[in-house]
Design a protein around this motif. Structure first.
Motif, PDB file in Angstrom:
ATOM      1  N   ASN A  92      49.624  29.027  47.076  1.00 45.67           N
ATOM      2  CA  ASN A  92      51.036  28.674  47.079  1.00 45.67           C
ATOM      3  C   ASN A  92      51.686  29.233  45.811  1.00 45.67           C
ATOM      4  N   ILE A  93      52.552  30.203  45.994  1.00 43.85           N
ATOM      5  CA  ILE A  93      53.178  30.890  44.860  1.00 43.85           C
ATOM      6  C   ILE A  93      54.032  29.938  44.013  1.00 43.85           C
ATOM      7  N   ARG A  94      54.379  28.786  44.574  1.00 40.18           N
ATOM      8  CA  ARG A  94      55.189  27.825  43.815  1.00 40.18           C
ATOM      9  C   ARG A  94      54.337  26.869  42.997  1.00 40.18           C
ATOM     10  N   ASN A  95      53.023  26.960  43.179  1.00 38.81           N
ATOM     11  CA  ASN A  95      52.138  26.062  42.442  1.00 38.81           C
ATOM     12  C   ASN A  95      51.593  26.776  41.207  1.00 38.81           C
ATOM     13  N   GLN A  96      51.658  26.102  40.057  1.00 41.79           N
ATOM     14  CA  GLN A  96      51.279  26.749  38.789  1.00 41.79           C
ATOM     15  C   GLN A  96      49.822  27.195  38.742  1.00 41.79           C
ATOM     16  N   LYS A  97      48.938  26.369  39.282  1.00 45.55           N
ATOM     17  CA  LYS A  97      47.513  26.736  39.262  1.00 45.55           C
ATOM     18  C   LYS A  97      47.263  27.955  40.138  1.00 45.55           C
ATOM     19  N   ASP A  98      47.901  27.961  41.291  1.00 44.57           N
ATOM     20  CA  ASP A  98      47.746  29.104  42.187  1.00 44.57           C
ATOM     21  C   ASP A  98      48.341  30.358  41.565  1.00 44.57           C
ATOM     22  N   GLN A  99      49.468  30.197  40.882  1.00 43.70           N
ATOM     23  CA  GLN A  99      50.112  31.343  40.234  1.00 43.70           C
ATOM     24  C   GLN A  99      49.165  32.008  39.252  1.00 43.70           C
ATOM     25  N   ARG A 100      48.460  31.173  38.475  1.00 47.85           N
ATOM     26  CA  ARG A 100      47.532  31.723  37.492  1.00 47.85           C
ATOM     27  C   ARG A 100      46.481  32.595  38.166  1.00 47.85           C
ATOM     28  N   ARG A 101      46.134  32.196  39.377  1.00 50.56           N
ATOM     29  CA  ARG A 101      45.139  32.979  40.108  1.00 50.56           C
ATOM     30  C   ARG A 101      45.745  34.311  40.556  1.00 50.56           C
ATOM     31  N   PHE A 102      46.998  34.278  41.003  1.00 53.20           N
ATOM     32  CA  PHE A 102      47.587  35.481  41.576  1.00 53.20           C
ATOM     33  C   PHE A 102      48.086  36.502  40.558  1.00 53.20           C
ATOM     34  N   VAL A 103      48.441  36.039  39.360  1.00 55.71           N
ATOM     35  CA  VAL A 103      48.964  37.007  38.389  1.00 55.71           C
ATOM     36  C   VAL A 103      47.865  37.877  37.790  1.00 55.71           C
ATOM     37  N   VAL A 104      46.612  37.530  38.025  1.00 54.35           N
ATOM     38  CA  VAL A 104      45.505  38.364  37.538  1.00 54.35           C
ATOM     39  C   VAL A 104      45.114  39.349  38.647  1.00 54.35           C
ATOM     40  N   ALA A 105      45.272  40.638  38.321  1.00 50.97           N
ATOM     41  CA  ALA A 105      45.023  41.674  39.339  1.00 50.97           C
ATOM     42  C   ALA A 105      43.593  41.606  39.879  1.00 50.97           C
ATOM     43  N   ASP A 106      42.635  41.302  39.012  1.00 54.10           N
ATOM     44  CA  ASP A 106      41.236  41.227  39.458  1.00 54.10           C
ATOM     45  C   ASP A 106      41.046  40.140  40.511  1.00 54.10           C
ATOM     46  N   ASN A 107      41.786  39.063  40.380  1.00 58.37           N
ATOM     47  CA  ASN A 107      41.688  37.992  41.379  1.00 58.37           C
ATOM     48  C   ASN A 107      42.264  38.437  42.718  1.00 58.37           C
ATOM     49  N   ARG A 108      43.343  39.202  42.655  1.00 61.91           N
ATOM     50  CA  ARG A 108      43.918  39.713  43.902  1.00 61.91           C
ATOM     51  C   ARG A 108      42.924  40.659  44.579  1.00 61.91           C
ATOM     52  N   GLN A 109      42.226  41.435  43.753  1.00 60.87           N
ATOM     53  CA  GLN A 109      41.220  42.338  44.311  1.00 60.87           C
ATOM     54  C   GLN A 109      40.055  41.531  44.897  1.00 60.87           C
ATOM     55  N   ALA A 110      39.670  40.452  44.197  1.00 64.01           N
ATOM     56  CA  ALA A 110      38.563  39.622  44.693  1.00 64.01           C
ATOM     57  C   ALA A 110      38.913  39.035  46.057  1.00 64.01           C
ATOM     58  N   LEU A 111      40.133  38.549  46.210  1.00 64.68           N
ATOM     59  CA  LEU A 111      40.556  38.003  47.503  1.00 64.68           C
ATOM     60  C   LEU A 111      40.418  39.066  48.598  1.00 64.68           C
ATOM     61  N   ALA A 112      40.881  40.278  48.274  1.00 64.86           N
ATOM     62  CA  ALA A 112      40.799  41.378  49.246  1.00 64.86           C
ATOM     63  C   ALA A 112      39.335  41.669  49.590  1.00 64.86           C
ATOM     64  N   ASN A 113      38.477  41.686  48.573  1.00 64.87           N
ATOM     65  CA  ASN A 113      37.061  41.987  48.815  1.00 64.87           C
ATOM     66  C   ASN A 113      36.401  40.910  49.675  1.00 64.87           C
ATOM     67  N   TRP A 114      36.748  39.654  49.424  1.00 68.09           N
ATOM     68  CA  TRP A 114      36.139  38.563  50.181  1.00 68.09           C
ATOM     69  C   TRP A 114      36.572  38.608  51.640  1.00 68.09           C
ATOM     70  N   ILE A 115      37.860  38.891  51.849  1.00 68.01           N
ATOM     71  CA  ILE A 115      38.335  38.995  53.239  1.00 68.01           C
ATOM     72  C   ILE A 115      37.579  40.131  53.935  1.00 68.01           C
ATOM     73  N   CYS A 116      37.422  41.240  53.224  1.00 71.48           N
ATOM     74  CA  CYS A 116      36.719  42.393  53.793  1.00 71.48           C
ATOM     75  C   CYS A 116      35.289  42.011  54.169  1.00 71.48           C
ATOM     76  N   GLU A 117      34.632  41.277  53.293  1.00 69.85           N
ATOM     77  CA  GLU A 117      33.256  40.839  53.590  1.00 69.85           C
ATOM     78  C   GLU A 117      33.205  40.032  54.877  1.00 69.85           C
ATOM     79  N   GLY A 118      34.160  39.121  55.017  1.00 68.12           N
ATOM     80  CA  GLY A 118      34.227  38.301  56.229  1.00 68.12           C
ATOM     81  C   GLY A 118      34.476  39.156  57.463  1.00 68.12           C
ATOM     82  N   LEU A 119      35.305  40.182  57.305  1.00 69.72           N
ATOM     83  CA  LEU A 119      35.607  41.055  58.428  1.00 69.72           C
ATOM     84  C   LEU A 119      34.393  41.888  58.821  1.00 69.72           C
ATOM     85  N   ILE A 120      33.639  42.311  57.819  1.00 69.89           N
ATOM     86  CA  ILE A 120      32.419  43.082  58.116  1.00 69.89           C
ATOM     87  C   ILE A 120      31.433  42.195  58.882  1.00 69.89           C
ATOM     88  N   ALA A 121      31.281  40.941  58.430  1.00 67.35           N
ATOM     89  CA  ALA A 121      30.372  40.020  59.124  1.00 67.35           C
ATOM     90  C   ALA A 121      30.814  39.812  60.571  1.00 67.35           C
TER      91      ALA A 121
END
Ligand SMILES: [Zn+2]
Length: 352
Positions: free
Chosen positions: A317-346
């Motif tokens: 939730n972009i309006r939540n401060q804790k979630d924001q901290r997760r999203f403003v870090v580019a590496d975390n955005r990449q991690a989310l993408a990688n995890w989704i990809c892993e699930g898609l491969i499975a």
């Protein structure tokens, strides 16, 4: 020569200063727009709006908004004149239909989509060869989606959903998948900055103008997905809709997945992605239980109308401060993408 130039510059500056001094000045209050400010000063927005914007060009936001506390110049009042008798010029403004819906029939190239820093897509494996994905990042174009306050910045849902989505597109392609990025920004690329500035130039694949109305926007998007789906008849095809908001405002959420109740393949896809997230969260934060889940949400337009089995994901939730901290870090955005990809491969691996 230099002296002469400096002298000229001084003259220009003083002329400009003089010209500005002749205008009345007024400070914008909190919540002021061009209209409210003009009305408070007894000026008709219809008559003086354009002149006001021209005078204050440098102090307007991209959407012609005012900045609280800043001083604005008021246009000079002009004597009311009777309109000329012959007024047949009503139709000088172009009708709405003149705005092109199709900006180009050619989709934006992957290199342009990923931007200069990530233009190359190194091949990692062929585990997704034959799979077709439609990635639909939430909102875009005139609609930024949910907006969160982050210090003095505004974080727009569509920018963060988009960044994760293009990162995901790139990993999927690196594993051999065919990917359609349904919302495309011609010049953002994959961005590593913390604060991703809000813009409004995203287009709909292939290059269609995105309508402001949510209903029209989703209809347009799904019509495109279904058109492409017919073209890839018989192939394994999946739609993923990515969002960064949640209905319960202010709540800190993990990742939620929704699928259509009647779609067994959608449910399996959601579960496969969910499984990866559960194990990754455990590894990253062993003391904090992961609370995301898979549930049925048949009312979501995209999930319900897509011919390809679909999963709708709320990444936070972009309006939540804790979630924001997760999203403003580019590496975390990449991690989310990688995890989704892993699930898609499975999911693709277990397709039969
Ligand atoms: Zn959203």
């Amino acid at each position: 020569m230099r002296i002469a130039y400096l002298f000229l510059l001084c003259c220009l500056l003083s002329v400009q200063a003089f010209a500005q001094a002749a205008y009345r000045r007024v400070k914008a209050r909190n919540g002021d727009g061009v209209e409210t400010l003009l009305l408070r000063q007894g000026l008709s927005p219809g008559r003086y709006g354009a002149a006001f914007k021209q005078l204050n060009k440098k102090n307007l936001t991209r959407r012609h908004g005012l900045i609280t506390g800043r001083t604005y110049l008021l246009p000079k009042r002009v004597a009311t004149r009777k309109p000329p008798v012959l007024r047949t010029a009503r139709r000088t403004s172009r009708p709405a239909t003149a705005v092109p819906v199709v900006l180009s029939t050619k989709p934006i190239s992957p290199a342009q989509l990923f931007g200069p820093r990530y233009a190359g897509t190194p091949a990692q494996s062929s585990s997704l060869r034959g799979a077709v994905y439609y990635l639909s990042s939430g909102h875009g174009g005139p609609d930024p989606g949910a907006i969160g306050k982050y210090g003095s910045y505004q974080l727009a849902e569509d920018e963060y959903a988009y960044d994760v989505t293009v990162r995901l597109a790139r990993v999927l392609i690196s594993h051999g998948a065919l990917v359609y990025v349904m919302v495309q920004d011609p010049n953002d690329g994959i961005r590593d900055e913390n604060v991703l500035p809000m813009d409004y130039d995203e287009v709909q694949y292939p290059q269609l103008r995105i309508p402001l109305s949510q209903v029209q926007r989703l209809r347009q998007r799904i019509a495109q997905v279904n058109k492409l789906h017919a073209r890839h008849k018989g192939a394994y095809q999946r739609l993923l809709a990515l969002h960064v908001d949640s209905r319960s405002e202010g709540q800190n959420i993990d990742v939620f997945f929704y699928h259509h109740a009647s779609s067994a393949t959608g449910l399996r896809l959601a579960k496969n992605i969910h499984r990866v997230f559960t194990s990754r969260y455990k590894r990253a934060q062993p003391n904090r239980p992961y609370s995301g889940n898979v549930s049925e949400r048949g009312t979501l337009y995209e999930v319900r109308n897509s011919h390809a089995p679909a999963v709708f994901m709320e990444l936070g939730n972009i309006r939540n401060q804790k979630d924001q901290r997760r999203f403003v870090v580019a590496d975390n955005r990449q991690a989310l993408a990688n995890w989704i990809c892993e699930g898609l491969i499975a999911d693709y691996r277990g397709k039969q």
